[in-house]
Design a protein around this motif. Structure first.
Motif, PDB file in Angstrom:
ATOM      1  N   SER A 238       0.847  -1.192   0.000  1.00 27.17           N
ATOM      2  CA  SER A 238       0.000   0.000   0.000  1.00 27.17           C
ATOM      3  C   SER A 238       0.880   1.238   0.000  1.00 27.17           C
ATOM      4  CB  SER A 238      -0.922   0.031   1.227  1.00 27.17           C
ATOM      5  OG  SER A 238      -1.845  -1.036   1.220  1.00 27.17           O
ATOM      6  N   THR A 239       0.372   2.303  -0.620  1.00 27.30           N
ATOM      7  CA  THR A 239       1.106   3.557  -0.712  1.00 27.30           C
ATOM      8  C   THR A 239       0.190   4.714  -0.331  1.00 27.30           C
ATOM      9  OG1 THR A 239       2.453   2.683  -2.527  1.00 27.30           O
ATOM     10  CG2 THR A 239       2.455   5.065  -2.231  1.00 27.30           C
ATOM     11  N   LEU A 240       0.748   5.692   0.376  1.00 28.71           N
ATOM     12  CA  LEU A 240       0.032   6.918   0.717  1.00 28.71           C
ATOM     13  C   LEU A 240       0.914   8.111   0.383  1.00 28.71           C
ATOM     14  CD1 LEU A 240      -2.070   8.767   2.177  1.00 28.71           C
ATOM     15  CD2 LEU A 240      -0.859   8.234   4.307  1.00 28.71           C
ATOM     16  N   ALA A 241       0.362   9.072  -0.360  1.00 27.90           N
ATOM     17  CA  ALA A 241       1.013  10.359  -0.601  1.00 27.90           C
ATOM     18  C   ALA A 241       0.037  11.446  -0.173  1.00 27.90           C
ATOM     19  CB  ALA A 241       1.384  10.520  -2.071  1.00 27.90           C
ATOM     20  N   LYS A 242       0.535  12.441   0.582  1.00 26.97           N
ATOM     21  CA  LYS A 242      -0.375  13.450   1.114  1.00 26.97           C
ATOM     22  C   LYS A 242       0.346  14.783   1.264  1.00 26.97           C
ATOM     23  CE  LYS A 242      -3.954  13.927   4.691  1.00 26.97           C
ATOM     24  NZ  LYS A 242      -4.529  13.305   5.907  1.00 26.97           N
ATOM     25  N   GLY A 243      -0.357  15.847   0.976  1.00 30.85           N
ATOM     26  CA  GLY A 243       0.193  17.186   1.137  1.00 30.85           C
ATOM     27  C   GLY A 243      -0.857  18.142   1.652  1.00 30.85           C
ATOM     28  N   ARG A 244      -0.406  19.199   2.316  1.00 40.31           N
ATOM     29  CA  ARG A 244      -1.335  20.189   2.861  1.00 40.31           C
ATOM     30  C   ARG A 244      -0.685  21.563   2.787  1.00 40.31           C
ATOM     31  NH1 ARG A 244      -5.674  19.423   6.206  1.00 40.31           N
ATOM     32  NH2 ARG A 244      -4.954  17.306   6.684  1.00 40.31           N
ATOM     33  N   PHE A 245      -1.487  22.569   2.389  1.00 44.82           N
ATOM     34  CA  PHE A 245      -1.028  23.956   2.318  1.00 44.82           C
ATOM     35  C   PHE A 245      -2.016  24.837   3.077  1.00 44.82           C
ATOM     36  CE2 PHE A 245       0.327  21.788  -1.516  1.00 44.82           C
ATOM     37  CZ  PHE A 245       1.661  22.145  -1.643  1.00 44.82           C
ATOM     38  N   ILE A 246      -1.490  25.814   3.790  1.00 46.77           N
ATOM     39  CA  ILE A 246      -2.305  26.826   4.455  1.00 46.77           C
ATOM     40  C   ILE A 246      -1.839  28.182   3.946  1.00 46.77           C
ATOM     41  CG2 ILE A 246      -2.945  27.861   6.661  1.00 46.77           C
ATOM     42  CD1 ILE A 246      -2.356  25.163   7.975  1.00 46.77           C
ATOM     43  N   PHE A 247      -2.776  29.045   3.544  1.00 50.67           N
ATOM     44  CA  PHE A 247      -2.380  30.333   2.988  1.00 50.67           C
ATOM     45  C   PHE A 247      -3.446  31.374   3.288  1.00 50.67           C
ATOM     46  CE2 PHE A 247      -4.591  27.859  -0.180  1.00 50.67           C
ATOM     47  CZ  PHE A 247      -5.440  28.762  -0.822  1.00 50.67           C
ATOM     48  N   GLY A 248      -3.122  32.633   2.957  1.00 50.68           N
ATOM     49  CA  GLY A 248      -3.998  33.752   3.252  1.00 50.68           C
ATOM     50  C   GLY A 248      -3.428  34.600   4.365  1.00 50.68           C
ATOM     51  N   GLU A 249      -3.849  35.860   4.445  1.00 51.08           N
ATOM     52  CA  GLU A 249      -3.317  36.776   5.444  1.00 51.08           C
ATOM     53  C   GLU A 249      -3.568  36.289   6.864  1.00 51.08           C
ATOM     54  OE1 GLU A 249      -4.839  40.658   4.799  1.00 51.08           O
ATOM     55  OE2 GLU A 249      -3.882  40.923   2.838  1.00 51.08           O
TER      56      GLU A 249
END
Length: 666
Positions: A238-249
């Protein structure tokens, strides 16, 4: 309908069970969840009238589960069809609904991975399609019953299983840099081996990336008598790839992407994974199952605006099953056509929901509203009596938790439409349904709360219902159910000793299902049961956990004949005693007693009591031991020989199994 003993059960429940008021609200909104502190191995999480259990990352690691199903089978009223030690046997039921001895899912249990709908196909004799590794996940949440399901689908009677994959910040602790872990696990029964490698990178405080690869393998296991359990060998990467971005003032925007990929590749195994008493008639196959889920989620939560907390979740799930019949493996002349049939399902879903907090007079509102678009495609395969087609759905839902004083009133509603078009000229069918429920709760402000709910749902026809003999009545009839629940809970500290803590929750449920189309020869079904969860802990680290289920079910034929409901859960009591020595060592002994058991043919089985031992060591040391974790477990300590509840006698349960897990965090 509700039988007269429903009221007697209600009175007894309120008198005998106590539990805690809700304190923190689950992200899904309203009565869908709250969190209560406990001192045992499992945090008990409640949500007003919702029976909700969360298996967190620590318990996922400690239980050393081989499958997701084996991970959650300790939750009250959760049962596995044909056991859970291999992916092929890990079909899930909740309160007697979900998997059956013919199909891996009856549409009455929903399973989601990061919001993507998975494992809901009704494939004949192929069993479950939830092939994924438990080490990919940091949380498994089980919502039992209908009242908490309206944000997740229609026709849900048993409940919802929600799986949340790991994040990079779980390893970096939110700090900029690289982190990760390496896990090796070994099991004696079947010479099992597991490797799970995780790399986490957080280049900034607002961006994180994770990559995990897990590989799990075992040979054929043996039962308590030392006999080989045929076809229990498995290999599943099994494989998992994950990303997260937070943006804004004000960091008001967020974007998350996750992708999971799991494969099982079996050679010369029975087509009938459920292993019915006549499984040999279907012959053997080489079968490769490939499962993918991709999720893109956007969140918008502006600072200082309680009316907007928006989430848009776009998911895609794809399951491809390729099969090749082994010539001569069956004397049935039609076996080759069925066994050679490939299967493929693709589901695309967009869910947009918003959570608002506001007041109207004396009422405080926690309102969750949402819209859902679903497109599900099934590849056409006439040889397997599995006509293809497309199922397009549109749904609206609203859940409003209203609080005033100690009272909480939570109405919920869902409206859903469905359009099914056959790929084999069987026609086009349109259906719609309005469903909903009401939950009530009262907090006495002394640790005691009481709650109750009533819920109604309808299951719309699905692609799998198409056939060469399909009729307009079959495709336009919805399955209907109603569930009533009532319960009480208590939480408190300093009760029997200084700094001790106790949490207890009990609930009684009564469900009726009618206009039945999922089960042959059944007109309607009545089930009822009592579920209990409790945890007690002392300041010196000693703790006790208790959970269980007691219930019964009856199915009624069209002529009024009554028999025991074929999927009734076993009566089960699970007790754990343990002690923590600081943060370094946790030792526990688990006892599971199951009664009123039956095999897959309905024949009675003897009661069984199993013992499991677990130890977790996290040394507080520098050097090469820094960040290391060692877990040791013994399952079925007494090497009991038994058949699992609702399992085939051709697949007995595994005997004693020693497990060793080594983890290094870096």
């Amino acid at each position: 309908m509700i039988r007269s003993h429903y009221l007697r059960g209600t009175t007894a429940l309120v008198c005998l069970t106590l539990a805690a008021p809700a304190a923190a609200q689950e992200e899904g909104g309203g009565f869908l969840g709250t969190l209560v502190f406990t001192a045992g191995k499992r945090d008990l999480s409640y949500g007003g009238a919702v029976s909700r259990t969360v298996v967190d990352s620590e318990e996922i690691s400690d239980r050393q589960a081989s499958t997701i199903a084996q991970l959650i089978d300790s939750v009250p009223s959760v049962e596995l069809i044909n056991g859970g030690n291999t992916p092929q046997g890990s079909a899930i039921t909740i309160r007697g609904y979900g998997a059956t001895t013919s199909y891996g899912n009856d549409q009455k249990v929903a399973i989601q991975v990061d919001g993507a709908s998975v494992g809901s196909e009704e494939l004949y004799r192929i069993g479950t399609q939830l092939f994924t590794d438990p080490l990919l996940y940091k949380e498994a949440e089980v919502l039992r019953g209908t009242i908490g399901s309206f944000a997740y689908g229609s026709g849900i009677v048993g409940g919802v299983v929600k799986l949340e994959t790991k994040d990079a910040s779980d390893f970096t602790n939110g700090e900029i840099g690289l982190a990760g872990s390496q896990t090796f696990e070994f099991s004696s029964n079947g010479d099992g081996a597991v490797s799970s490698t995780t790399l986490a990178w957080q280049p900034t405080e607002r961006a994180e990336f994770l990559l995990n690869y897990a590989w799990r393998q075992q040979d054929n296991m043996v039962d308590g008598d030392g006999n080989t359990i045929a076809d229990s060998a498995t290999e599943a990467p099994s494989t998992l790839a994950k990303g997260r971005f937070i943006f804004g003032e004000a960091d008001q925007h967020s974007v998350m992407f996750s992708y999971t990929h799991s494969v099982t590749d079996e050679k010369d195994v029975p087509y009938d994974q459920i292993r019915s008493p006549y499984y040999f008639a279907f012959g053997n196959v080489d079968r490769r199952t490939e499962t993918r889920q991709a999720v893109l989620e956007y969140g918008y939560n502006p600072l200082g605006n309680d009316l907007v907390d928006l989430t848009a979740n776009l998911s895609y799930s794809d399951q491809d099953i390729e099969q090749e019949y082994i010539p001569g493996s069956s004397n049935n002349p039609d076996a080759a056509d069925l066994a050679n049939a490939d299967q493929r399902y693709q589901t695309t879903k967009l869910t947009v929901k918003n959570r608002s907090l506001f007041s109207s007079g004396a009422l405080e509102h926690d309102l969750l509203t949402g819209v859902e678009l679903i497109r599900r495609e099934r590849a056409d395969n006439e040889e397997a009596s599995a006509p293809g087609g497309e199922d397009r759905r549109f749904a609206l839902f609203a859940i409003d938790e209203m609080s005033i004083g100690g009272f909480t009133i939570t109405p919920a509603i869902r409206y859903e439409t469905s359009t099914i078009e056959s790929a084999s000229d069987y026609g086009k069918f349109e259906n719609d349904a309005l469903m909903g429920g009401l939950a009530l709760g009262y907090d006495f402000d002394n640790g005691v709360s009481v709650f109750g709910s009533a819920a109604y749902t309808e299951g719309l026809a699905i692609i799998d219902d198409l056939s060469s003999t399909v009729t307009t009545t079959d495709m336009n009839q919805t399955e209907k159910s109603q569930t009533f629940e009532v319960g009480a809970s208590y939480t408190g500290t300093d009760l029997f000793a200084a700094a001790d803590s106790l949490t207890v929750r009990g609930n009684y449920y009564d469900t009726t299902l009618w206009d039945v189309t999922s089960y042959s020869g059944v007109d309607h079904v009545e089930t009822e049961g009592f579920e209990l969860e409790a945890s007690y802990g002392l300041a010196n680290g000693v703790y006790f956990d208790l959970n269980g289920h007691y219930g019964e079910g009856t199915e009624f034929a069209g002529n009024g004949a009554e028999t025991t409901w074929r999927n009734t859960p076993t009566d089960r009591l699970q007790f754990t005693a343990g002690r923590r020595f600081g943060e370094e060592l946790d030792l526990s002994w688990e006892v599971v007693h199951s009664a009123d058991r039956r095999d897959s043919t309905g024949e009675d089985l003897d009661d069984v009591t199993l013992h499991n031992l677990r130890a977790t060591w996290k040394p507080d040391a520098r050097g090469w031991l820094d960040g290391s974790q060692v877990r040791f477990g013994v399952e079925n300590v007494t090497d009991e020989q038994y058949i699992g509840h609702l399992s085939s006698d051709s697949r007995p349960a595994p005997g004693r199994n020693f497990k060793l897990t080594l983890t290094k965090l870096f």
